[in-house]
Enzyme design. Structure first.
Site, PDB file in Angstrom:
ATOM      1  N   THR A 150     -35.055  -9.265  -7.802  1.00  0.00           N
ATOM      2  CA  THR A 150     -35.233  -8.885  -6.393  1.00  0.00           C
ATOM      3  C   THR A 150     -34.655  -7.478  -6.209  1.00  0.00           C
ATOM      4  O   THR A 150     -35.334  -6.505  -6.478  1.00  0.00           O
ATOM      5  CB  THR A 150     -34.585  -9.903  -5.435  1.00  0.00           C
ATOM      6  OG1 THR A 150     -33.239 -10.159  -5.854  1.00  0.00           O
ATOM      7  CG2 THR A 150     -35.366 -11.203  -5.422  1.00  0.00           C
ATOM      8  N   LYS A 176     -31.238 -13.139 -13.110  1.00  0.00           N
ATOM      9  CA  LYS A 176     -31.337 -12.145 -12.055  1.00  0.00           C
ATOM     10  C   LYS A 176     -30.174 -12.359 -11.115  1.00  0.00           C
ATOM     11  O   LYS A 176     -29.639 -13.463 -10.977  1.00  0.00           O
ATOM     12  CB  LYS A 176     -32.672 -12.238 -11.304  1.00  0.00           C
ATOM     13  CG  LYS A 176     -32.908 -13.506 -10.499  1.00  0.00           C
ATOM     14  CD  LYS A 176     -32.271 -13.583  -9.120  1.00  0.00           C
ATOM     15  CE  LYS A 176     -32.576 -12.384  -8.261  1.00  0.00           C
ATOM     16  NZ  LYS A 176     -31.882 -12.534  -6.906  1.00  0.00           N
ATOM     17  N   THR A 187     -26.481 -15.779  -5.519  1.00  0.00           N
ATOM     18  CA  THR A 187     -27.938 -15.836  -5.515  1.00  0.00           C
ATOM     19  C   THR A 187     -28.441 -15.344  -6.863  1.00  0.00           C
ATOM     20  O   THR A 187     -29.053 -14.303  -6.982  1.00  0.00           O
ATOM     21  CB  THR A 187     -28.572 -15.051  -4.373  1.00  0.00           C
ATOM     22  OG1 THR A 187     -29.980 -15.245  -4.409  1.00  0.00           O
ATOM     23  CG2 THR A 187     -28.278 -13.595  -4.420  1.00  0.00           C
ATOM     24  N   GLU A 274     -25.258  -5.016  -6.010  1.00  0.00           N
ATOM     25  CA  GLU A 274     -25.931  -4.119  -5.066  1.00  0.00           C
ATOM     26  C   GLU A 274     -25.020  -2.962  -4.674  1.00  0.00           C
ATOM     27  O   GLU A 274     -23.925  -3.155  -4.160  1.00  0.00           O
ATOM     28  CB  GLU A 274     -26.360  -4.901  -3.824  1.00  0.00           C
ATOM     29  CG  GLU A 274     -27.528  -5.827  -4.111  1.00  0.00           C
ATOM     30  CD  GLU A 274     -27.906  -6.723  -2.951  1.00  0.00           C
ATOM     31  OE1 GLU A 274     -29.032  -7.247  -2.973  1.00  0.00           O
ATOM     32  OE2 GLU A 274     -27.086  -6.896  -2.035  1.00  0.00           O
ATOM     33  N   ASN A 400     -28.392  -3.999   2.223  1.00  0.00           N
ATOM     34  CA  ASN A 400     -28.460  -5.270   2.930  1.00  0.00           C
ATOM     35  C   ASN A 400     -28.776  -5.123   4.413  1.00  0.00           C
ATOM     36  O   ASN A 400     -29.297  -6.051   5.030  1.00  0.00           O
ATOM     37  CB  ASN A 400     -27.158  -6.043   2.727  1.00  0.00           C
ATOM     38  CG  ASN A 400     -27.122  -6.681   1.349  1.00  0.00           C
ATOM     39  OD1 ASN A 400     -27.768  -7.687   1.107  1.00  0.00           O
ATOM     40  ND2 ASN A 400     -26.416  -6.040   0.431  1.00  0.00           N
ATOM     41  N   THR A 405     -36.711  -5.065   5.494  1.00  0.00           N
ATOM     42  CA  THR A 405     -37.656  -3.983   5.766  1.00  0.00           C
ATOM     43  C   THR A 405     -37.853  -3.062   4.578  1.00  0.00           C
ATOM     44  O   THR A 405     -38.690  -2.183   4.620  1.00  0.00           O
ATOM     45  CB  THR A 405     -37.170  -3.161   6.975  1.00  0.00           C
ATOM     46  OG1 THR A 405     -35.843  -2.684   6.715  1.00  0.00           O
ATOM     47  CG2 THR A 405     -37.166  -4.000   8.234  1.00  0.00           C
TER      48      THR A 405
END
Length: 405
Positions: A150, A176, A187, A274, A400, A405
């Site tokens: 992702t 992942k 996640t 991230e 995040n 979007t």
């Protein structure tokens, strides 16, 4: 143990995989994968401890009760979480499509999803994507590695070979995970394949222990996901005498190799957090219990204040000792020692539970390294643990804040 360069989920004998573009992601990137053992396999799994559990988690857990799963279907871009009865139906449909295409029973297929929570799956795209993946199954599993990603920036894969009872046994895996990562699994999705012959109950026990030492020792941002799943398949094609007991010859070799594979994937997840710019590794020594060692390690790598200090290269060392203190571990505070290491440098920052004089510019330099190691000696027992995390940067907020979007 031999590391297979560029190895992954199809490195072990009898496994094929494929990743395709199903159109779930608006970006047009690969977003669906199938992994398949061409021989009957035993299987085990570990799943999120979040009370809100995604539909694929519930379906896969049910299918794994008989330990007979030999295929996994995965989609990214949509978590199929918080979607009610329709989500359960759709997860089962994913299994049915793959089962029909491979001539398997539906409960021989596990399912996993990752992506946006609360959005129904686009089942027309899902069914078409699963069908296309079945048509493209091959020993080249690299596209499957990409299809499960992702916000990941890097592919996460590893494979190793070991000798078991005179036979070469291979363990390979892909994973992942980048955000919504916290101890208790985050996640993250992890898929491990091996050609070892092993009793299914021993496999489950060993796999759960390995998960506790790897994925459950990672934190990126303190959020535990609805979807995290780790699944292992073992098809026995290596031809070794089946491992049925922890006392079997070479069982420890298998356990150590499995631990290495899962810990390597866990570190790759932390390193690719991230917005991350640095990997943080925390090692705890001489804890009273294993639980205490893990509590301290998780507390430090989960601390937003520690993570931001390391991101900024700020020698604000007190945040580390603070995180040790609120870990709920049994501590002898006046015995605690803490060292910080990076590159070729090392500096002690705490002795006898209190700060000591040290070169702050050296600590700031260590904090600027790509990998920062925090070593904590509790002097309260003989147990140790290691955990992995990353710094917390401005880019984490950007990623995040704009995730949908």
């Amino acid at each position: 143990m031999k590391i297979i360069q560029e190895g992954g989920v199809t490195s072990a004998l009898g496994y094929v995989a494929a990743g395709v573009k199903a159109g779930i992601k608006a970006s047009g990137k690969l977003d669906m994968a199938v992994i398949y053992s061409q021989a009957p396999a035993v299987a085990a799994g570990a799943f999120t401890r979040n009370a809100v559990r995604a539909a694929p988690v519930q379906v896969s857990e049910a299918h794994l009760k008989d330990c007979k799963v030999r295929a996994v279907v995965i989609n990214s871009g949509n978590a199929n979480a918080c979607t009610g009865d329709a989500g359960i139906h759709n997860a089962r449909t994913m299994c049915e499509v793959v089962a029909n295409g491979l001539d398997l029973a539906t409960d021989e297929v596990a399912v996993a999803s990752t992506g946006i929570i609360g959005v129904p799956l686009p089942m027309d795209k899902i069914i078409a994507g699963a069908t296309a993946a079945l048509d493209q199954l091959s020993r080249d599993g690299d596209n499957a590695t990409q299809a499960i990603m992702t916000t990941d920036l890097t592919k996460k894969h590893i494979a190793v070979e070991v000798m078991i009872n005179g036979h070469i046994v291979t363990i390979g895996g892909i994973a992942k995970g980048s955000g919504m990562i916290h101890p208790n699994m985050g996640t993250m999705l992890g898929f491990i394949t091996t050609d070892v012959a092993i009793d299914p109950f021993l496999l489950q026990k060993t796999f759960l222990e390995s998960v506790d030492e790897s994925y459950n020792m990672v934190s990126v941002d303190g959020d535990t996901s609805t979807n995290d799943s780790a699944i292992i398949l073992a098809n026995g094609l290596a031809g070794n005498a089946p491992l049925v007991s922890e006392q079997d010859a070479d069982f420890e070799t298998f356990r150590a190799a499995l631990r290495f594979v899962n810990q390597t994937l866990a570190m790759k997840i932390a390193e690719d957090g991230e917005g991350a710019t640095k990997l943080i590794e925390t090692r705890v020594y001489n804890a009273k219990t294993l639980s205490d060692a893990r509590k301290v390690a998780k507390s430090v790598i989960g601390s937003s204040l520690v993570k931001t200090a390391i991101f900024g290269g700020d020698a604000n060392w007190g945040r580390i000792l603070c995180a040790v203190g609120y870990s709920a571990a049994d501590l002898l505070v006046d015995q605690i020692e803490i060292f910080v290491k990076g590159g070729d440098a090392s500096v002690q920052i705490v002795a006898h539970g209190a700060g000591i004089a040290f070169d702050e510019s050296l600590l700031a330099t260590i904090f600027s390294e790509k990998k920062v190691e925090i070593e904590i000696h509790l002097h309260n027992g003989d147990q140790h643990a290691v955990a992995w995390g990353c710094d917390l940067s401005y880019d984490y907020i950007k990623i995040n804040a704009d995730y949908r979007t």
